[in-house]
Design an enzyme around this catalytic site. Structure first.
Site, PDB file in Angstrom:
ATOM      1  N   HIS A   1       3.685  -2.330   3.188  1.00  0.00           N
ATOM      2  CA  HIS A   1       3.718  -0.950   2.689  1.00  0.00           C
ATOM      3  C   HIS A   1       5.040  -0.652   1.979  1.00  0.00           C
ATOM      4  O   HIS A   1       6.101  -0.775   2.588  1.00  0.00           O
ATOM      5  CB  HIS A   1       3.549   0.036   3.849  1.00  0.00           C
ATOM      6  CG  HIS A   1       2.187  -0.031   4.479  1.00  0.00           C
ATOM      7  ND1 HIS A   1       1.828  -1.038   5.345  1.00  0.00           N
ATOM      8  CD2 HIS A   1       1.093   0.764   4.331  1.00  0.00           C
ATOM      9  CE1 HIS A   1       0.563  -0.849   5.717  1.00  0.00           C
ATOM     10  NE2 HIS A   1       0.093   0.224   5.120  1.00  0.00           N
TER      11      HIS A   1
ATOM     12  N   ASP B   1       0.819  -1.219   0.000  1.00  0.00           N
ATOM     13  CA  ASP B   1       0.000   0.000   0.000  1.00  0.00           C
ATOM     14  C   ASP B   1       0.852   1.268   0.000  1.00  0.00           C
ATOM     15  O   ASP B   1       2.015   1.263   0.412  1.00  0.00           O
ATOM     16  CB  ASP B   1      -0.878   0.045   1.260  1.00  0.00           C
ATOM     17  CG  ASP B   1      -2.045  -0.928   1.190  1.00  0.00           C
ATOM     18  OD1 ASP B   1      -2.054  -1.791   0.301  1.00  0.00           O
ATOM     19  OD2 ASP B   1      -2.937  -0.812   2.044  1.00  0.00           O
TER      20      ASP B   1
HETATM   21 ZN   LIG Z   1      -2.578   3.313   3.265  1.00  0.00          ZN
END
Ligand SMILES: [Zn+2]
Length: 254
Positions: free
Chosen positions: A228, A83
């Site tokens: 992430h 992400d």
């Molecule tokens: Zn996010």
């Protein structure tokens, strides 16, 4: 109406009922039962909005439907998802690792950031990864009004489809937070909401070894793993631990 207001009303009503019970304006037992009911409704509404597996407002995918050999011939026992990118140099370094390991992943991109790094978006697509939409800007959708949610997600998907040249079919809400209006917007745009089953909390700055250990400990077949490569909205934090974890993680899970 923002759902946070509605949930606040539920908890507020519970407090008022408790007060009325204590003040003798309502039977104590009756007040307690009603207060509990309002608090439970608020709690249910809140958990449905923030839990990855909450389905009260609509379905969210938390696991692969059919874990097993992928059509490409590779193993698809679990899904790695990244992400908040694209984010230099970490997205590029991560793509190098995935290419070396011949693993495909899903990137939920922040579209305003993608516009700044179209070369990275093209590389993600060229390497065979899937692009999903995260948001135009990384904001908590529970704090946006309905028009803002719709505008953000519509713009984000349009930008990503222009940059990738492909339909974008998956949405991961920022923080995983969603409410009925957000889910309706996703349905209107034909987006499937994807959350996760395993989150090693790599955004907290833990070491690469800890990221690997947490995923290996928690991930079952079909798991969707939240990682992430970006640091939205400020893009200050290093994502080196996640990049460093990717190779050993893939080797360990194989
Ligand atoms: Zn996010």
């Amino acid at each position: 109406m923002r759902i946070l207001y509605l949930l606040g009303l539920c908890f507020g009503a519970a407090l008022v009922l408790l007060f009325l019970g204590r003040a003798g304006r309502l039977g104590r037992q009756k007040a307690a039962v009603l207060a509990l009911a309002w608090a439970a409704a608020g709690g249910l509404g809140l958990t449905a909005a923030v839990l990855p597996s909450g389905s009260l407002y609509g379905p969210a995918v938390t696991h692969l439907e059919a874990p097993g050999p992928a059509a490409s011939g590779g193993s698809a026992q679990l899904a790695l998802t990244f992400d908040d990118g694209p984010y230099e140099p970490f997205t590029r370094e991560l793509l190098d690792v995935l290419r070396e390991k011949q693993v495909r992943a899903t990137f939920f991109l922040v579209a305003s950031q993608a516009e700044r790094h179209p070369d990275l978006v093209r590389r993600i697509v060229a390497d065979g990864h899937t692009v999903g939409v995260h948001a135009w800007r990384h904001r908590d959708f529970l704090k946006l009004d309905d028009a803002e949610k719709r505008a953000d997600l519509t713009r984000a998907r349009a930008v990503l489809e222009r940059l990738t040249g492909r339909p974008v079919r998956y949405w991961r809400p920022p923080h995983g937070f969603r409410d009925p209006a957000a889910m309706q917007t996703a349905r209107d745009l034909g987006l499937t909401v994807v959350t996760w089953s395993t989150a090693p909390r790599d955004w907290t700055g833990i070491a690469a070894g800890d990221i690997v250990r947490r995923v290996v400990k928690e991930a079952e077949p079909g798991a969707i793993v939240l990682l992430h490569d970006g640091d939205s909205p400020y893009y200050r934090a290093s994502r080196q631990p996640t990049v460093d974890a990717a190779g050993p993680l893939i080797d360990t899970l194989r």
